[in-house]
Design an enzyme around this catalytic site. Structure first.
Site, PDB file in Angstrom:
ATOM      1  N   ARG A  25     -19.067  17.130   0.122  1.00  0.00           N
ATOM      2  CA  ARG A  25     -20.026  16.825   0.951  1.00  0.00           C
ATOM      3  C   ARG A  25     -21.341  16.347  -0.081  1.00  0.00           C
ATOM      4  O   ARG A  25     -21.148  16.524  -1.366  1.00  0.00           O
ATOM      5  CB  ARG A  25     -20.608  17.789   1.925  1.00  0.00           C
ATOM      6  CG  ARG A  25     -20.678  19.235   1.547  1.00  0.00           C
ATOM      7  CD  ARG A  25     -21.274  19.570   0.236  1.00  0.00           C
ATOM      8  NE  ARG A  25     -22.881  19.369   0.561  1.00  0.00           N
ATOM      9  CZ  ARG A  25     -23.556  19.196  -0.339  1.00  0.00           C
ATOM     10  NH1 ARG A  25     -23.262  19.378  -1.792  1.00  0.00           N
ATOM     11  NH2 ARG A  25     -24.844  18.763  -0.237  1.00  0.00           N
TER      12      ARG A  25
ATOM     13  N   ALA B 155     -24.334  12.856  -0.216  1.00  0.00           N
ATOM     14  CA  ALA B 155     -23.976  11.573   0.193  1.00  0.00           C
ATOM     15  C   ALA B 155     -23.113  10.778  -0.948  1.00  0.00           C
ATOM     16  O   ALA B 155     -22.237  10.099  -0.691  1.00  0.00           O
ATOM     17  CB  ALA B 155     -25.267  10.829   0.293  1.00  0.00           C
TER      18      ALA B 155
ATOM     19  N   ARG C   4     -17.862  10.511   8.400  1.00  0.00           N
ATOM     20  CA  ARG C   4     -19.186  11.125   8.683  1.00  0.00           C
ATOM     21  C   ARG C   4     -20.221  10.036   8.690  1.00  0.00           C
ATOM     22  O   ARG C   4     -19.947   9.078   8.151  1.00  0.00           O
ATOM     23  CB  ARG C   4     -19.766  11.957   7.404  1.00  0.00           C
ATOM     24  CG  ARG C   4     -18.753  13.251   7.152  1.00  0.00           C
ATOM     25  CD  ARG C   4     -19.410  14.264   6.257  1.00  0.00           C
ATOM     26  NE  ARG C   4     -20.661  14.905   6.947  1.00  0.00           N
ATOM     27  CZ  ARG C   4     -21.482  15.682   6.298  1.00  0.00           C
ATOM     28  NH1 ARG C   4     -21.327  15.839   4.902  1.00  0.00           N
ATOM     29  NH2 ARG C   4     -22.607  16.201   7.026  1.00  0.00           N
TER      30      ARG C   4
ATOM     31  N   ASP D 151     -29.743  10.664   2.544  1.00  0.00           N
ATOM     32  CA  ASP D 151     -28.544  10.330   2.985  1.00  0.00           C
ATOM     33  C   ASP D 151     -28.476   8.833   3.344  1.00  0.00           C
ATOM     34  O   ASP D 151     -27.579   8.094   3.379  1.00  0.00           O
ATOM     35  CB  ASP D 151     -28.107  11.074   3.975  1.00  0.00           C
ATOM     36  CG  ASP D 151     -27.510  12.372   3.531  1.00  0.00           C
ATOM     37  OD1 ASP D 151     -28.412  13.138   3.341  1.00  0.00           O
ATOM     38  OD2 ASP D 151     -26.244  12.571   3.236  1.00  0.00           O
TER      39      ASP D 151
ATOM     40  N   LYS E  70     -31.039  16.013   4.873  1.00  0.00           N
ATOM     41  CA  LYS E  70     -30.593  17.262   5.729  1.00  0.00           C
ATOM     42  C   LYS E  70     -31.590  17.856   6.549  1.00  0.00           C
ATOM     43  O   LYS E  70     -32.893  17.609   6.315  1.00  0.00           O
ATOM     44  CB  LYS E  70     -30.239  18.313   4.554  1.00  0.00           C
ATOM     45  CG  LYS E  70     -29.676  19.611   5.110  1.00  0.00           C
ATOM     46  CD  LYS E  70     -28.593  19.567   6.068  1.00  0.00           C
ATOM     47  CE  LYS E  70     -27.227  18.900   5.545  1.00  0.00           C
ATOM     48  NZ  LYS E  70     -26.402  18.602   6.608  1.00  0.00           N
TER      49      LYS E  70
END
Ligand code: MRU
Length: 360
Positions: free
Chosen positions: A47, A49, A90, A240, A251
């Protein structure tokens, strides 16, 4: 100094450290099927970006390498299917789509120059490895620019995990902190645990501790207290997706930190590569926000902590540009007004990547 290695291309396949098990266990898997790479991204084995961008690039390379296609045409249509599968993992981090687009472009270049499938396959592998190498260099450059903004001595707050685990390099926000620390700055990091997935408690605390950088872990609801009592000199987080006007998705919880930072006159910085820019989006309202499983809220490490009620889990929020003091990138530092500054940095990155490529 210790730098975690979340992903690596090897002759056996793509090796990934399972970040879901950290800090309790350090377990790695070797992937040889792109569908498993897609699942690993969706399930958060990897995980962050930039790291999911690297994983997607390697997933495309893996898919093309192991495809049974026996003509350029069928390899092309398989490559499209591979890219579509990886793109559905995602939705928020634009690095994922940036990496997939880059791999598509490379396929087009390679297939225009070669009729030998083996050359196309090897070229795609080389490109994925190049993406990873560039991410490492990018982090170092971001770290260099951002470190100047870190205090000579004092506490710096971050959010989530924007470290080596999240990028495959030294990290973006944690890269800034790492470079400043290596320059001799006496930095102590305040690490909010980052509910519900606990990237702060599980991953950032683990990385900083292993790297010998002093830290204090706090719960998310302590952020206001620490900012108000004057114990924080600066905040630096990753991103992100950054819209054309500088609004930034990161986040969940980042927005409230940024608002509290402004209220308490603490500078709030973003550290991110230019590949995180999405200049096609005018502002943050257009950024798609991933909604993850409510189970990640109602359960902690598989143990139920709430009754069986409805729970929400937007995985990201958007911080309006007016709360951001500066954005550190590998091409330099952007300051408000962001629209022109981000466009100039994106152009400079484009010019740099137009320089001789890895060969065809
Ligand atoms: O859901 P995650 O763990 O992938 O979210 C990661 C973050 O929000 C990071 O802060 C962001 O990707 C920057 S990583 C360098």
């Amino acid at each position: 100094m210790y730098v975690a290695q979340p992903i690596e291309w090897t002759d056996r396949g793509v090796v990934m450290l399972d970040q879901r098990l950290l800090p309790a266990e350090e377990v790695s898997y070797t992937y040889t099927d792109y569908r498993d790479v897609a699942k690993a991204i969706r399930d958060m084995v990897i995980r962050g970006a930039p790291a999911i961008g690297v994983a997607a690039a390697m997933g495309v390379a893996l898919g093309v390498l192991h495809s049974s296609a026996n003509s350029v045409e069928s390899l092309r249509s398989e490559c499209t299917e591979i890219c579509d599968t990886l793109a559905k993992t995602r939705p928020t981090a634009v690095d994922l789509f940036w990496a997939i687009e880059r791999m598509k472009r490379r396929f087009a270049e390679l297939s225009a120059h070669h009729s030998e499938l083996s050359q196309i396959r090897q070229g795609m592998v080389a490109e994925a490895r190049q993406v990873h190498l560039e991410k490492k260099a990018t982090d170092e450059a971001i770290g260099g620019f951002g470190a100047e903004f870190m205090p000579t001595e004092g506490q710096v707050m971050t959010q989530c995990n924007a470290g080596a685990l999240a990028t495959g390099g030294i990290g973006t926000a944690l890269g800034v902190i790492r470079v400043a620390f290596q320059q001799g700055k006496k930095i102590h990091v305040l690490v909010p645990e980052t509910r519900p997935y606990l990237q702060g408690a599980r991953l950032t605390a683990w990385e900083l501790h292993k790297g010998g950088i002093p830290l204090t872990l706090i719960t998310d609801n302590m952020v206001g207290h620490f900012l108000k009592t004057g114990k924080v000199a600066a905040i630096v987080t990753g991103a992100d997706r950054i819209a054309a006007n500088g609004d930034t998705a990161n986040k969940i919880g980042t927005y409230q930190i940024a608002v509290l930072a402004k209220e308490n006159k603490v500078p709030f910085y973003i550290a991110a590569p230019v590949s995180t820019f999405d200049l096609a989006l005018p502002d943050g309202d257009h950024i798609p926000i991933e909604e993850r499983s409510a189970r990640e809220v109602t359960h902690l490490q598989g143990v139920r902590i709430a009754p069986d009620v409805h729970a929400a889990h937007p995985a990201f929020d958007v911080t309006p540009a007016r709360y951001i003091a500066a954005i550190f990138t590998e091409r330099g530092v952007a300051r408000a007004p962001y629209t022109d500054a981000l466009r100039a940095l994106a152009q400079s990155a484009q010019l740099a990547s137009a320089a001789p490529s890895t060969g065809s």
